[in-house]
Design an enzyme around this catalytic site. Structure first.
Site, PDB file in Angstrom:
ATOM      1  N   HIS A  20      30.008  41.334  41.832  1.00  0.00           N
ATOM      2  CA  HIS A  20      30.540  40.153  42.523  1.00  0.00           C
ATOM      3  C   HIS A  20      31.898  40.415  43.179  1.00  0.00           C
ATOM      4  CE1 HIS A  20      30.271  35.472  42.227  1.00  0.00           C
ATOM      5  NE2 HIS A  20      30.750  35.835  43.388  1.00  0.00           N
ATOM      6  N   TYR A  70      28.736  31.317  38.462  1.00  0.00           N
ATOM      7  CA  TYR A  70      28.540  29.960  38.975  1.00  0.00           C
ATOM      8  C   TYR A  70      28.110  28.980  37.884  1.00  0.00           C
ATOM      9  CZ  TYR A  70      28.335  32.291  43.573  1.00  0.00           C
ATOM     10  OH  TYR A  70      28.596  33.036  44.692  1.00  0.00           O
TER      11      TYR A  70
END
Length: 274
Positions: A106, A48
């Site tokens: 992830h 991110y």
């Protein structure tokens, strides 16, 4: 209360703040504000590019670090042992903490050594770099392999889940194995609130459509949600979803919505039905 727990000690507030795609000062402000409003569950990831911003908010906040549940993740191209360790070290440095509460893979890797990645994930937990470990975006077959064949002590799985995307088989399996499910994109990027059925239920109860969509998830055993919200108004309304009361008729109507509308499906995603 508004928390979920596992037998191995994970204690997860049911509503967290999703931070993607916020970066920089906007992210720091939103996280700091959320903590002021009562959020105690913050979700980020190395991919991110906002862990430094989240870390700044944690430092600026008067809320003690030990009261905040912090999740971060390692990207799918960093799953060999050395790269995975470096990714977590970088995350801890950026976040300004010695330990995260939950560390996820992830996405599943490509042509990867699953066993070595899971072994490393488990070792990072044993070394105290992460209090708990989990996986994100793993289909049921892969989750089963990780838990049953590899014996990984997972505490959580994070997947896309909302009123327009069903996850029942995965949720049933997670519950059987004391694994909590965190629903990301819980509002289907605005699509949930646009459904006439959701709007009708919201009107009936005098609440927002987004709150109905969140409460449908929150009413389910073992499910937490992490809607992204930057404004004070949206952060407060998401928290207030905990107080919404849905009845059996509402749930039946929501069950009748299509459950095959996936919002997040990048080209590196796994075969979802595998």
């Amino acid at each position: 209360m508004h928390r979920l727990t596992t037998r191995n000690g994970l204690d997860l507030p049911r509503i967290g703040l999703g931070t993607w795609p916020m970066i920089g000062a906007e992210c720091t402000r939103a996280v700091h504000q959320a903590l002021d409003l009562g959020y105690r569950h913050i979700d980020t990831a190395s991919a991110y590019d906002n862990e430094t911003a989240v870390g700044q908010a944690l430092r600026d906040s008067s809320v003690p670090r030990e009261q905040i549940h912090l999740t971060t993740k390692v990207w799918w191209d960093r799953l060999d042992p050395a790269a995975m360790r470096q990714s977590l070290e970088n995350s801890l440095r950026a976040l300004g903490t010695e330990q995260v509460d939950l560390f996820h893979i992830h996405w599943p890797g490509k042509d990867w050594d699953l066993a070595r990645s899971i072994e490393t994930l488990t070792a990072l937990r044993e070394e105290g770099k992460a209090r708990h470990i989990g996986v994100a975006n793993f289909p049921l077959g892969l989750l089963r392999q990780v838990i049953e064949a590899l014996g990984a002590p997972l505490s959580a799985i994070q997947v896309e889940y909302h009123v327009l995307l069903g996850q029942q088989p995965l949720l049933d399996y997670a519950r059987q194995h004391d694994v909590l499910l965190t629903a990301y994109t819980p509002l289907a990027r605005g699509r949930a609130a646009q459904q006439p059925v959701i709007q009708d239920i919201a009107h009936k109860h005098g609440v927002l459509p987004s709150q109905v969509a969140l409460k449908w998830l929150l009413d389910q055993d073992g499910v937490a949600v992490i809607p992204k919200a930057s404004s004070r108004e949206n952060q407060l309304s998401n928290l207030a979803a905990l107080e919404v009361r849905l009845d059996d008729q509402d749930r039946a109507r929501i069950a009748g919505l299509p459950k095959d509308q996936r919002v997040v499906n990048p080209d590196f995603a796994p075969a979802w039905n595998s």
